[in-house]
Design an enzyme around this catalytic site. Structure first.
Site, mmCIF file in Angstrom:
data_model
loop_
_atom_site.group_PDB
_atom_site.id
_atom_site.type_symbol
_atom_site.label_atom_id
_atom_site.label_comp_id
_atom_site.label_asym_id
_atom_site.label_seq_id
_atom_site.Cartn_x
_atom_site.Cartn_y
_atom_site.Cartn_z
ATOM 1 N N THR A 38 45.777 33.027 33.072
ATOM 2 C CA THR A 38 45.106 31.730 32.970
ATOM 3 C C THR A 38 43.908 31.702 33.927
ATOM 4 O OG1 THR A 38 46.501 30.747 34.682
ATOM 5 C CG2 THR A 38 47.283 30.536 32.412
ATOM 6 N N LYS B 195 43.367 35.074 40.698
ATOM 7 C CA LYS B 195 43.178 35.267 42.138
ATOM 8 C C LYS B 195 43.804 34.159 42.980
ATOM 9 C CE LYS B 195 39.372 35.963 40.168
ATOM 10 N NZ LYS B 195 37.990 36.075 39.696
ATOM 11 N N GLU C 24 46.304 44.233 40.084
ATOM 12 C CA GLU C 24 45.120 45.105 40.205
ATOM 13 C C GLU C 24 43.837 44.385 39.821
ATOM 14 O OE1 GLU C 24 43.319 47.599 41.581
ATOM 15 O OE2 GLU C 24 44.908 48.999 41.005
ATOM 16 N N VAL D 11 41.039 41.990 42.311
ATOM 17 C CA VAL D 11 39.924 42.448 43.155
ATOM 18 C C VAL D 11 39.277 43.663 42.487
ATOM 19 C CG1 VAL D 11 39.222 43.199 45.469
ATOM 20 C CG2 VAL D 11 41.203 41.696 45.225
ATOM 21 N N GLY E 217 30.588 37.171 30.093
ATOM 22 C CA GLY E 217 31.993 36.946 30.484
ATOM 23 C C GLY E 217 32.287 37.387 31.907
ATOM 24 N N GLU F 88 33.125 32.945 36.546
ATOM 25 C CA GLU F 88 34.322 32.113 36.489
ATOM 26 C C GLU F 88 34.061 30.937 35.544
ATOM 27 O OE1 GLU F 88 37.363 32.868 38.366
ATOM 28 O OE2 GLU F 88 36.101 34.619 38.137
ATOM 29 N N LYS G 270 39.080 36.990 47.170
ATOM 30 C CA LYS G 270 39.333 38.437 47.134
ATOM 31 C C LYS G 270 39.493 39.013 48.543
ATOM 32 C CE LYS G 270 37.089 38.912 42.681
ATOM 33 N NZ LYS G 270 35.782 38.914 41.998
HETATM 34 N N1 HSE Z 1 33.798 35.975 38.352
HETATM 35 C C1 HSE Z 1 34.332 37.145 38.921
HETATM 36 C C2 HSE Z 1 33.187 38.053 39.364
HETATM 37 C C3 HSE Z 1 35.208 37.847 37.908
HETATM 38 O O1 HSE Z 1 32.062 37.810 38.938
HETATM 39 O O2 HSE Z 1 33.400 38.972 40.152
HETATM 40 C C4 HSE Z 1 35.997 39.005 38.447
HETATM 41 O O3 HSE Z 1 36.913 38.611 39.408
#
Ligand code: HSE
Length: 339
Positions: free
Chosen positions: A95, A124, A148, A151, A204, A207, A222
């Site tokens: 999600t 995360k 995995e 991060v 994509g 976030e 992270k």
């Molecule tokens: N939005 C995050 C990024 C996705 O751009 O790093 C990966 O965690």
């Protein structure tokens, strides 16, 4: 291995597509043939199927924006009922991330672990906020929790740390957000901030709310995961100094390379004696710094440990399929542990 997907957005779709392309190889090479017995998504509905939903059919349903209940009975069940009724061995919690509460993912994960199901997540929030508690819960229940994809997306950072390293890591320093690195690289080449962000969203990478990327919250999550679970710290989000890229002057970003430098959003954490600290912020790095050479959606991390010194890993940091790869790698690790 029976799988239940909770959340079927970009990452779920990316996972299904990677499985579709490489399922044959996984079966031949490792005797690994996971079966998707349930998919639940707040927007797209629910499908349950004890005999398994074909990845090709699931991919088509996503592409056609079809309701999942067309593929198998699902009805109006909540995620918890789907997890329980699916009979799955592994729950994939995919999600969208909420970095303030970790919900609803944290509840889905706790529920799955206490029902003795392994969990693989790319979310995360729960790992950053409750990582140690959730790992302890998994251990108490004799199941695995793997993350995995949280991060560096599909780049195997935790596999490297879990299976390739035998001494304590003292410091980590890296570029951990793909969206901002992509934006900074495009701005250097003359694109506007808004154009670059729109492109990152289209691909994509960003976030659901891109404020999390550009204000440094995603990188904070992270570095918190690494500070607490790798360096064994006990930090909360408020303990981490954070600044994003929105205050950077575009002209300065574009001119820096002419002066032998490059602006990067750097996340860093270290153990000093009994203390662990972490921070996130923009830095003007000399081009001689390996992190300055990492462009676009790539991420990089330097781990410092004895006797290796510095070990740097570079790889894709965001994107549906690369994050889907992390999910598949975690499932394979569980399969190999089980068999
Ligand atoms: N939005 C995050 C990024 C996705 O751009 O790093 C990966 O965690």
């Amino acid at each position: 291995m029976k799988l239940c997907l909770i959340g079927y957005g970009n990452v779920g779709y990316g996972f299904v597509r990677v499985l579709l392309r490489h399922g044959g190889w996984l079966r031949e090479r490792f005797g690994f043939a996971p079966r998707i017995v349930a998919v639940h998504d707040l927007r797209r509905g629910t499908a349950l199927s004890p005999e398994g939903l074909e990845p090709a059919i699931l991919a088509q349903a996503w592409e056609g924006n079809r309701d999942l209940s067309e593929l198998g009975p699902g009805g109006k069940r909540e995620a918890f009922a789907v997890i329980e009724e699916s009979g799955a061995d592994v729950v994939l919690e995919l999600t969208p991330t909420d970095l303030r509460t970790g919900e609803p993912a944290a509840s889905h994960i706790r529920f799955s672990l206490t029902h003795k199901k392994h969990v693989v997540t790319t979310n995360k929030g729960p790992v950053a906020l409750f990582g140690k508690e959730l790992l302890a819960l998994a251990q108490e229940n004799g199941v695995k929790l793997r993350f995995e994809g949280t991060v560096m997306a599909g780049t195997p950072l935790f596999s490297l740390i879990d299976f390739g390293i035998a001494t304590p890591i003292r410091r980590v320093r890296g570029i951990l957000n793909g969206t901002t690195n992509f934006i900074l690289t495009k701005m250097e080449a003359g694109k506007t901030y808004a154009e670059a962000l729109a492109e990152a969203q289209r691909l994509g990478y960003a976030e659901a709310d891109p404020t999390a990327d550009v204000e440094g919250f995603d990188a904070l999550a992270k570095i918190l995961i690494l500070a607490n679970l790798v360096l064994d710290g006990d930090l909360r989000p408020a303990d981490v100094l954070r600044e994003g890229i929105t205050k950077l002057d575009p002209q300065e970003v574009q001119n820096a390379p002419k002066e032998g430098c490059r602006w990067k959003l750097v996340a860093e954490a270290a153990r000093e004696g009994r203390e662990v600290w972490a921070k996130v912020g923009p830095e003007r790095l000399p081009l001689s710094d390996p992190l300055a050479q990492v462009g676009g959606v790539l991420n990089a991390i330097t781990l410092e440990l004895d006797p290796l010194g510095a070990l740097t890993l570079i790889g894709p940091g965001a994107g549906p399929e690369v994050t889907g790869h992390a999910v598949l790698a975690d499932l394979l690790a569980i399969h190999r542990g089980l068999s």
